[in-house]
Design a protein around this motif. Sequence first.
Motif, short mmCIF file in Angstrom:
data_model
loop_
_atom_site.label_atom_id
_atom_site.label_comp_id
_atom_site.label_asym_id
_atom_site.label_seq_id
_atom_site.Cartn_x
_atom_site.Cartn_y
_atom_site.Cartn_z
N VAL A 31 0.91 -0.97 0.24
CA VAL A 31 0.08 -0.49 -0.09
C VAL A 31 0.36 1.37 -0.05
N ASP A 32 0.68 1.93 -0.42
CA ASP A 32 1.29 3.55 -0.90
C ASP A 32 0.11 4.56 -0.10
N GLN A 33 0.95 4.96 0.46
CA GLN A 33 0.39 5.07 2.11
C GLN A 33 -0.56 6.77 1.62
N VAL B 67 -14.60 5.56 -2.17
CA VAL B 67 -13.45 6.85 -2.17
C VAL B 67 -12.05 5.76 -1.97
N ASP B 68 -11.62 5.01 -1.70
CA ASP B 68 -10.53 4.07 -1.70
C ASP B 68 -10.76 2.58 -1.71
N PHE B 69 -9.38 2.10 -2.26
CA PHE B 69 -9.34 1.07 -2.39
C PHE B 69 -8.22 0.03 -2.61
N PHE B 70 -7.77 -0.67 -2.03
CA PHE B 70 -6.49 -1.20 -2.09
C PHE B 70 -6.01 -2.68 -1.33
N PHE B 71 -5.32 -3.02 -1.81
CA PHE B 71 -5.15 -4.97 -1.98
C PHE B 71 -4.14 -4.79 -0.23
N LYS C 212 -1.29 -9.93 -1.05
CA LYS C 212 -1.41 -10.84 -1.94
C LYS C 212 -2.77 -10.76 -3.07
N ASN C 213 -3.35 -11.39 -1.84
CA ASN C 213 -5.01 -11.40 -2.01
C ASN C 213 -5.86 -10.96 -1.26
N ASP C 214 -5.57 -10.84 -0.25
CA ASP C 214 -6.73 -9.79 0.39
C ASP C 214 -7.16 -8.18 0.16
N GLY C 215 -8.22 -7.93 0.34
CA GLY C 215 -7.74 -6.39 0.57
C GLY C 215 -9.09 -5.67 0.72
N ALA C 216 -9.68 -4.32 0.29
CA ALA C 216 -10.80 -3.77 1.45
C ALA C 216 -11.05 -2.73 0.44
N LEU C 217 -12.68 -2.19 0.21
CA LEU C 217 -13.17 -1.60 -1.36
C LEU C 217 -13.90 -0.64 0.19
N ILE C 218 -13.17 0.80 -0.06
CA ILE C 218 -14.44 1.95 0.90
C ILE C 218 -15.68 2.11 0.03
N GLU C 219 -16.25 2.13 0.14
CA GLU C 219 -17.73 2.63 0.03
C GLU C 219 -18.41 4.46 0.82
N LYS C 220 -18.69 5.18 0.13
CA LYS C 220 -19.45 5.93 1.10
C LYS C 220 -21.13 5.94 0.39
N TYR C 221 -21.89 5.24 1.80
CA TYR C 221 -23.06 5.72 1.63
C TYR C 221 -23.90 6.46 0.52
#
Length: 287
Positions: A60-62, A113-117, A120-129
């Motif tokens: 992750v590039d913070q 609003v953001d998305f990152f791994f 290698k296989n795990d990650g997170a998508l962040i959505e605004k309501y």
Amino acid sequence: MTIEELIELYPAGKIQQKKATSETLSLPIDGNYFVIPKKLLHETEIRLLEKIFPAKDQFVDQKKHPWYNYLFNQVMLDVEGLFRVIHFQIKKPKAFLQSEWENSITEIFPNLVDFFFTSKNDGALIEKYAKNHYTLEELQSIFLTLDADFDSSTTAFVGNFFSANEHFPMLFEEEQSIFKQELESLRGKTTFALPDVALHYFTKETMKQSKIVQTFSTQLVLTNEFQQIILSLWRNQGNISSAAKDLYMHRNTLHYRLEKFYEQTGLSLKKMDDLVFCYLLITKQEK
């Protein structure tokens, strides 16, 4: 390499949720850290283990992903509104088109609003309501379509919408833990949310400790056929016709077997309370 193998190789190590001091080696694995004092390791061992278990920060590039710092390092964000995290784990083919997959994600999710791994296989998508946010069923279809297009296999846990305050990172951490623990107990469902696993997740320790449940489990020997019947009824909310279709069984045949089960056990799988109890017995035995 698994946590069990690490413990066998390095019995002085321990598992914890957060990184330790610089005098120790913290290896990220299964959502936790395996921590061992560096003084017990040779320099070559340290380099090898760091290669096998790369630090999350390498993925992750913070600077580009402020939500990573917010979620993992509690660096507050100046944002307002409700947000949810879609936790995902993806199994990739050897020739995985990573950039194309990421481009597809950003195009599909208009409120991202953001998305990152994080590995290698795990990650997170962040959505605004937003009022038009995707339902669980729609998300399931999206990930199935992506898997078909990219020859991948994705499992996703859809978090709840929460205010982005000082408590959000702790809620995110608990959701991560639920996701990791419930992955093994899922059957035929690749996209799920807390209501899908809450009963199992929040009762499993009590079930394990109950002497009544242990004795009942010993007396009630469930064949593989009846385990499949119980699981199918559970997935279909007790609907016998739908369960029979899933089991490739005639509805009358399923009725007959449920009656025989009742005669033998005193438990009626046509009653939701009895079905829930049998479902929990199965998941307890699997653990």
